[in-house]
Design a protein around this motif. Structure first.
Motif, PDB file in Angstrom:
ATOM      1  N   GLU A  24       0.819  -1.203   0.000  1.00 43.41           N
ATOM      2  CA  GLU A  24       0.000   0.000   0.000  1.00 43.41           C
ATOM      3  C   GLU A  24       0.866   1.272   0.000  1.00 43.41           C
ATOM      4  O   GLU A  24       0.463   2.305  -0.532  1.00 43.41           O
ATOM      5  CB  GLU A  24      -0.925   0.040   1.231  1.00 43.41           C
ATOM      6  N   THR A  25       2.047   1.181   0.627  1.00 46.72           N
ATOM      7  CA  THR A  25       2.884   2.379   0.721  1.00 46.72           C
ATOM      8  C   THR A  25       3.350   2.840  -0.649  1.00 46.72           C
ATOM      9  O   THR A  25       3.482   4.034  -0.894  1.00 46.72           O
ATOM     10  CB  THR A  25       4.093   2.122   1.631  1.00 46.72           C
ATOM     11  N   ARG A  26       3.595   1.904  -1.536  1.00 44.42           N
ATOM     12  CA  ARG A  26       3.993   2.273  -2.894  1.00 44.42           C
ATOM     13  C   ARG A  26       2.879   3.064  -3.579  1.00 44.42           C
ATOM     14  O   ARG A  26       3.130   4.082  -4.233  1.00 44.42           O
ATOM     15  CB  ARG A  26       4.333   1.002  -3.677  1.00 44.42           C
ATOM     16  N   LYS A  27       1.644   2.634  -3.387  1.00 46.88           N
ATOM     17  CA  LYS A  27       0.520   3.335  -4.008  1.00 46.88           C
ATOM     18  C   LYS A  27       0.352   4.734  -3.406  1.00 46.88           C
ATOM     19  O   LYS A  27       0.082   5.701  -4.122  1.00 46.88           O
ATOM     20  CB  LYS A  27      -0.758   2.518  -3.842  1.00 46.88           C
ATOM     21  N   LEU A  28       0.533   4.821  -2.094  1.00 45.06           N
ATOM     22  CA  LEU A  28       0.418   6.126  -1.434  1.00 45.06           C
ATOM     23  C   LEU A  28       1.524   7.078  -1.884  1.00 45.06           C
ATOM     24  O   LEU A  28       1.286   8.261  -2.142  1.00 45.06           O
ATOM     25  CB  LEU A  28       0.448   5.954   0.080  1.00 45.06           C
ATOM     26  N   LEU A  29       2.744   6.552  -1.973  1.00 44.57           N
ATOM     27  CA  LEU A  29       3.871   7.391  -2.356  1.00 44.57           C
ATOM     28  C   LEU A  29       3.717   7.894  -3.792  1.00 44.57           C
ATOM     29  O   LEU A  29       3.998   9.062  -4.092  1.00 44.57           O
ATOM     30  CB  LEU A  29       5.183   6.619  -2.196  1.00 44.57           C
ATOM     31  N   VAL A  30       3.268   7.020  -4.684  1.00 42.51           N
ATOM     32  CA  VAL A  30       3.077   7.423  -6.083  1.00 42.51           C
ATOM     33  C   VAL A  30       1.943   8.438  -6.185  1.00 42.51           C
ATOM     34  O   VAL A  30       2.039   9.450  -6.895  1.00 42.51           O
ATOM     35  CB  VAL A  30       2.803   6.196  -6.963  1.00 42.51           C
ATOM     36  N   ALA A  31       0.831   8.181  -5.463  1.00 41.75           N
ATOM     37  CA  ALA A  31      -0.292   9.109  -5.496  1.00 41.75           C
ATOM     38  C   ALA A  31       0.119  10.473  -4.934  1.00 41.75           C
ATOM     39  O   ALA A  31      -0.291  11.524  -5.460  1.00 41.75           O
ATOM     40  CB  ALA A  31      -1.471   8.536  -4.708  1.00 41.75           C
ATOM     41  N   ALA A  32       0.911  10.476  -3.873  1.00 43.84           N
ATOM     42  CA  ALA A  32       1.378  11.738  -3.298  1.00 43.84           C
ATOM     43  C   ALA A  32       2.273  12.477  -4.283  1.00 43.84           C
ATOM     44  O   ALA A  32       2.187  13.706  -4.417  1.00 43.84           O
ATOM     45  CB  ALA A  32       2.117  11.477  -1.992  1.00 43.84           C
ATOM     46  N   ALA A  33       3.138  11.745  -4.982  1.00 42.10           N
ATOM     47  CA  ALA A  33       4.004  12.378  -5.978  1.00 42.10           C
ATOM     48  C   ALA A  33       3.182  12.979  -7.111  1.00 42.10           C
ATOM     49  O   ALA A  33       3.457  14.080  -7.581  1.00 42.10           O
ATOM     50  CB  ALA A  33       5.001  11.351  -6.514  1.00 42.10           C
ATOM     51  N   TYR A  34       2.162  12.245  -7.541  1.00 41.00           N
ATOM     52  CA  TYR A  34       1.299  12.756  -8.623  1.00 41.00           C
ATOM     53  C   TYR A  34       0.543  14.008  -8.183  1.00 41.00           C
ATOM     54  O   TYR A  34       0.395  14.963  -8.945  1.00 41.00           O
ATOM     55  CB  TYR A  34       0.310  11.661  -9.041  1.00 41.00           C
ATOM     56  N   GLY A  35       0.093  14.023  -6.930  1.00 41.59           N
ATOM     57  CA  GLY A  35      -0.660  15.167  -6.438  1.00 41.59           C
ATOM     58  C   GLY A  35       0.200  16.288  -5.886  1.00 41.59           C
ATOM     59  O   GLY A  35      -0.342  17.256  -5.351  1.00 41.59           O
ATOM     60  N   GLN A  36       1.524  16.145  -5.974  1.00 48.11           N
ATOM     61  CA  GLN A  36       2.456  17.159  -5.471  1.00 48.11           C
ATOM     62  C   GLN A  36       2.207  17.433  -3.980  1.00 48.11           C
ATOM     63  O   GLN A  36       2.110  18.568  -3.526  1.00 48.11           O
ATOM     64  CB  GLN A  36       2.341  18.451  -6.277  1.00 48.11           C
ATOM     65  N   ILE A  37       2.091  16.339  -3.213  1.00 48.65           N
ATOM     66  CA  ILE A  37       1.783  16.433  -1.787  1.00 48.65           C
ATOM     67  C   ILE A  37       3.022  16.026  -1.003  1.00 48.65           C
ATOM     68  O   ILE A  37       3.516  14.905  -1.145  1.00 48.65           O
ATOM     69  CB  ILE A  37       0.607  15.498  -1.421  1.00 48.65           C
ATOM     70  N   PRO A  38       3.567  16.907  -0.140  1.00 45.81           N
ATOM     71  CA  PRO A  38       4.719  16.529   0.701  1.00 45.81           C
ATOM     72  C   PRO A  38       4.336  15.385   1.634  1.00 45.81           C
ATOM     73  O   PRO A  38       3.325  15.447   2.334  1.00 45.81           O
ATOM     74  CB  PRO A  38       5.023  17.813   1.484  1.00 45.81           C
ATOM     75  N   LEU A  39       5.141  14.340   1.621  1.00 43.25           N
ATOM     76  CA  LEU A  39       4.836  13.167   2.436  1.00 43.25           C
ATOM     77  C   LEU A  39       6.127  12.671   3.076  1.00 43.25           C
ATOM     78  O   LEU A  39       7.050  12.219   2.384  1.00 43.25           O
ATOM     79  CB  LEU A  39       4.218  12.062   1.575  1.00 43.25           C
ATOM     80  N   GLN A  40       6.213  12.787   4.397  1.00 42.24           N
ATOM     81  CA  GLN A  40       7.401  12.335   5.108  1.00 42.24           C
ATOM     82  C   GLN A  40       7.259  10.859   5.469  1.00 42.24           C
ATOM     83  O   GLN A  40       6.157  10.328   5.606  1.00 42.24           O
ATOM     84  CB  GLN A  40       7.597  13.151   6.387  1.00 42.24           C
ATOM     85  N   GLN A  41       8.403  10.168   5.608  1.00 39.63           N
ATOM     86  CA  GLN A  41       8.415   8.783   6.032  1.00 39.63           C
ATOM     87  C   GLN A  41       9.125   8.683   7.390  1.00 39.63           C
ATOM     88  O   GLN A  41      10.080   9.393   7.650  1.00 39.63           O
ATOM     89  CB  GLN A  41       9.137   7.914   5.002  1.00 39.63           C
ATOM     90  N   ALA A  42       8.600   7.804   8.240  1.00 36.58           N
ATOM     91  CA  ALA A  42       9.171   7.636   9.583  1.00 36.58           C
ATOM     92  C   ALA A  42       8.979   6.204  10.030  1.00 36.58           C
ATOM     93  O   ALA A  42       8.112   5.481   9.527  1.00 36.58           O
ATOM     94  CB  ALA A  42       8.511   8.600  10.568  1.00 36.58           C
ATOM     95  N   ALA A  43       9.801   5.785  10.956  1.00 39.59           N
ATOM     96  CA  ALA A  43       9.706   4.422  11.480  1.00 39.59           C
ATOM     97  C   ALA A  43       8.503   4.254  12.380  1.00 39.59           C
ATOM     98  O   ALA A  43       7.913   3.174  12.472  1.00 39.59           O
ATOM     99  CB  ALA A  43      10.979   4.048  12.236  1.00 39.59           C
ATOM    100  N   ALA A  44       8.099   5.324  13.086  1.00 42.37           N
ATOM    101  CA  ALA A  44       6.966   5.248  14.001  1.00 42.37           C
ATOM    102  C   ALA A  44       6.095   6.479  13.836  1.00 42.37           C
ATOM    103  O   ALA A  44       6.578   7.562  13.487  1.00 42.37           O
ATOM    104  CB  ALA A  44       7.432   5.129  15.451  1.00 42.37           C
ATOM    105  N   ALA A  45       4.802   6.312  14.083  1.00 44.11           N
ATOM    106  CA  ALA A  45       3.873   7.423  13.949  1.00 44.11           C
ATOM    107  C   ALA A  45       4.082   8.422  15.075  1.00 44.11           C
ATOM    108  O   ALA A  45       4.440   8.045  16.197  1.00 44.11           O
ATOM    109  CB  ALA A  45       2.434   6.909  13.985  1.00 44.11           C
ATOM    110  N   PRO A  46       3.878   9.722  14.822  1.00 40.81           N
ATOM    111  CA  PRO A  46       3.988  10.731  15.882  1.00 40.81           C
ATOM    112  C   PRO A  46       2.994  10.438  17.008  1.00 40.81           C
ATOM    113  O   PRO A  46       1.929   9.882  16.779  1.00 40.81           O
ATOM    114  CB  PRO A  46       3.649  12.048  15.161  1.00 40.81           C
ATOM    115  N   GLU A  47       3.353  10.816  18.207  1.00 42.21           N
ATOM    116  CA  GLU A  47       2.475  10.572  19.349  1.00 42.21           C
ATOM    117  C   GLU A  47       1.235  11.459  19.249  1.00 42.21           C
ATOM    118  O   GLU A  47       1.286  12.606  18.783  1.00 42.21           O
ATOM    119  CB  GLU A  47       3.209  10.860  20.660  1.00 42.21           C
ATOM    120  N   LEU A  48       0.116  10.899  19.715  1.00 39.66           N
ATOM    121  CA  LEU A  48      -1.133  11.643  19.703  1.00 39.66           C
ATOM    122  C   LEU A  48      -1.130  12.687  20.812  1.00 39.66           C
ATOM    123  O   LEU A  48      -0.705  12.414  21.935  1.00 39.66           O
ATOM    124  CB  LEU A  48      -2.320  10.694  19.907  1.00 39.66           C
TER     125      LEU A  48
END
Length: 774
Positions: free
Chosen positions: A20-44
């Motif tokens: 799924e991450t490949r699809k998200l990364l490609v879609a973000a690139a197509y939409g010119q959307i900044p998307l950071q990658q991290a090992a863990a999600a930020p704390e709520l």
């Protein structure tokens, strides 16, 4: 919340292995959307807005301080909302209709592309091979054939630009190629029914060569391809069908010969079916064409006495109609007329044809009702128990199945609930009185003579004279009545008439002519509903468009008017046509070339998709017809305002005048049912009929009268006692709402899609006046 906290963060323990991450990364690139990658999600920083739908999600898309997303479709939708305004159209299409199509494709890819790929990869890992399990590969190939047909006249899956659907498919195909699970066909094909995959490959290459596609280098394995992929549907996607216990002990011919049999060439396979032809080339060589009903094309099977076990047992079969089971090697055909053939090594005659004599006791084909020669459709109806073995009826039944599936799919995915309405009813929806009565008063023995029906007897004489004061009291009590004034009084007995109080249900009941009144009760509580079931008309009609037993599709939509109803009808009809073009291509081609079918069938169906339905009033239609008469057009019936338009008028309007489907609205109230909403002019009702070429009326609908006082008046005008439909009026008495609906005769839909001319040929066992065989 600060703008800095509104950063999109894609996190996971091993993003490289999550498809799924490949699809998200490609879609973000197509939409010119900044998307950071991290090992863990930020704390709520606060309670999340989106609930945690998985206890240990393999990836997370975070947006801001309190939004966490774990589903691919939801994540893609968020990306679509955040895409650059310079990107047109957006990821999910340029309209609500395109958005629904994109989401539908995402659901389809999850169940029909990604799941088979996942299973193929697991099979390859377990067996240390290329993953080419025949059944799994067949499912994947079938999905690609469907997509290939859809792309036959399109550049992209939805609309005229790239959407999330194209990106999701391209990434899935990229994973399949990387794992060597898909070798695309790059050759074009003029045969619409074959679906070689060249159109799919064209779309894949188009996206693959985009800089934003190649700019993302993560290429995950398809091992968990279905983990998070779910298209958004109003009622949710169906779970994937997984073989747990049931598996066919054969391969269907449809899957076997798909793409010229490339998935099974040089493999040992088992098939079974009925012989279309049996040809003895010599004493030791048999050619048998079998068909199993999965498609119109048959499979040639070659039996050689030197290497075929069971050869002798198949020599005397009776020919056409005999059933066989074969196992052998699929090879490229050495003759013309077919791409592949089966070199049989094990053969078994399952059932011979006993038609060598009139008694049916000798093996042979002399008296077989469906011999190889061409038969008329009338002859086939006389042997309806066997006509499913004919090519034309088999093709009609496959399309009938697809239209039923498309119907349920369309309404389910639009959030409708399927309601089962009664077949036995005491109501007459149309008020026509053409109903079949249901009774047990005749007994079970139809040969029993002198059956006596219970009848109403004259009132018994009183033991003593009734005084005048008592007579006045009884008359006053009868006039006053009792109980609920809205419900019908006890029916007054007619001396000598059948006493149905002695019948099974305690009253006169009939087979239903429509489920509409019943399904309206659920629309007034569950909002959008539909019924799909058999209906019956005791109408002495012998036309090619009428049956005594037929199926009706009747949706009912709450909080809606006539315009909503028409829009739903047009969308539904177009969806069915598109589904047929994409999933029944070979059968449509067969009908187009059949002497019983219609030349140019597919072009007519495409015309339905390509043009909005023409909408005009009944009055405008009458004016068009009257002008045609003035110009010399001859009709059997003269067009006059107030008449119920016959088929010749309906077909002239949509075939000659507009050459496309037409919607007529605002009919005179005198020719329409009591439940249709009265318009402000007091003369017409908010009714709509959809007319299509070849058929005439295919859909009839209306906005329902939801005003209690007006509905009562309409009942009286139509000669119906309002108390007879007290429960129907209760829907207006207790929380009435504007609502609308329509009815479509299912068999007329099949006629429209197949191009056949007689409605008796699109139902398994037709019923009409004088015929109820089988």
């Amino acid at each position: 919340m600060s703008s800095s906290s509104k950063m999109l963060v894609l996190s996971g323990s091993d993003l490289q292995s999550i498809p799924e991450t490949r699809k998200l990364l490609v879609a973000a690139a197509y939409g010119q959307i900044p998307l950071q990658q991290a090992a863990a999600a930020p704390e709520l920083t606060s309670k999340p807005v989106a609930p945690l739908i998985a206890s240990s999600p393999s990836w997370t898309l975070s947006y801001g301080d309190n939004l966490r997303i774990y589903k691919l479709d939801t994540a893609l939708r968020l990306l679509g909302q955040l895409a650059s305004p310079l990107q047109q159209p957006p990821l999910f299409g340029a309209s609500a209709a395109e958005k629904a199509q994109v989401e539908g494709w995402l659901s389809f890819f999850w169940s029909s592309v990604d799941l088979p790929l996942q299973a193929m990869q697991q099979h390859a890992n377990t067996n240390n091979d290329d993953g080419k399990d025949p059944m799994l590969d067949g499912e994947f190939t079938s999905a690609l054939v469907c997509i290939d047909q859809h792309l036959l006249y399109r550049t992209y899956l939805v609309g005229n630009a790239i959407t999330a659907a194209d990106i999701a498919l391209a990434v899935s195909l990229e994973m399949a190629m990387t794992s060597k699970l898909w070798t695309p066909s790059t050759s074009s094909s003029e045969d619409e029914g074959q679906g070689t995959g060249s159109n799919v490959y064209r779309l894949y290459e188009t996206l693959k060569n985009q800089p934003w596609f190649n700019g993302v280098t993560t290429v995950p394995s398809p091992a968990s391809a279905a983990a998070g992929q779910q298209g958004v549907l109003f009622n949710g996607p169906a779970p994937a069908v997984v073989n747990k216990m049931y598996r066919r002990n054969r391969i269907r011919i449809k899957e076997l010969i798909a793409n010229d049999g490339t998935a099974y060439i040089d493999q040992s396979v088992s098939v079974a079916g009925w012989a279309r032809t049996v040809r003895k080339a010599s004493a030791k060589l048999l050619f048998i064409e079998i068909n199993d009903g999965s498609c119109n094309q048959s499979l040639q099977c070659v039996l050689n006495a030197t290497d075929c076990e069971g050869f002798e047992g198949c020599k005397t079969s009776g020919g056409t109609g005999a059933s066989f089971s074969f196992t052998g090697k699929l090879i490229k055909s050495q003759g013309s007329g077919q791409a592949v053939e089966l070199h049989v090594t094990e053969a078994k005659l399952l059932g011979a044809v006993y038609a060598g004599d009139v008694e049916g006791t000798t093996i042979g084909g002399g008296f077989y009702p469906l011999s190889k020669k061409e038969h008329t459709l009338e002859h086939n109806r006389d042997v309806a128990h066997l006509r499913a073995r004919t090519a034309i009826h088999a093709a009609a039944m496959r399309i009938r199945h697809c239209m039923a599936y498309a119907t349920h799919n369309f309404f389910h995915n639009h959030g409708f609930l399927y309601i089962h309405t009664p077949i036995i009813t005491g109501a007459d929806c149309e008020g026509a009185g053409e109903q079949f009565g249901v009774t047990s008063l005749l007994g079970n023995d139809h040969l029993k003579p002198g059956v006596q029906l219970p009848v109403h007897l004259p009132p018994a004489e009183p033991d003593k004279p009734v005084s005048k004061s008592e007579q006045k009291r009884l008359a006053k009590q009868k006039k006053k009545g009792g109980g609920d004034p809205n419900k019908p009084l006890e029916e007054e007995a007619v001396v000598g008439a059948v006493d149905y109080s002695k019948d099974f249900f305690g009253q006169r009941v009939n087979l239903t002519v429509s489920g509409q009144l019943n399904v309206e009760t659920h629309a007034c509580a569950l909002s959008d509903v539909y019924t799909f079931g058999p209906t019956f008309r005791a109408e002495y009609s012998f036309t090619s468009r009428h049956l005594s037993e037929f199926w009706m599709i009747e949706p009912e939509i709450a909080f809606a008017d006539l315009s909503d109803d028409i829009n739903l009808a047009e969308d539904y009809l177009k969806y069915c046509v598109q589904y047929a073009l994409e999933n029944c291509a070979t059968d449509l081609e067969f009908f187009e070339n059949s002497p019983h079918g219609e030349p140019g069938l597919r072009a007519r169906l495409r015309n339905v998709l390509e043009n909005p339905f023409k909408r005009l009033t009944y009055t405008e239609a009458i004016e068009i017809l009257q002008k045609a008469v003035e110009e010399g057009v001859e009709f059997e019936e003269k067009p006059d305002w107030g008449m119920d338009l016959p088929s010749e008028h309906e077909r002239y309007i949509c075939e000659k005048v507009f050459q496309q489907p037409v919607v007529l609205i605002d009919y005179p109230k005198e020719i329409k049912a009591f439940y249709m909403k009265l318009n402000d002019d007091g003369k017409t009702v908010a009714a709509a009929d959809v007319l299509v070429p070849k058929i005439g009326e295919i859909i009839g609908g209306s906005q329902r009268e939801h005003r209690l006082d007006v509905l009562k008046e309409r009942c009286i005008e139509s000669g119906l006692d309002p108390r007879a439909v007290w429960w129907y009026l209760d829907l207006r008495r207790y929380g009435t709402i504007p609502h609308a609906g329509f009815g479509l005769g299912f068999e007329r839909l099949i006629l429209f899609v197949t191009g056949l001319s007689n409605i008796r040929d699109v139902i398994p066992f037709p019923r009409w006046a004088g015929n109820a065989k089988f």
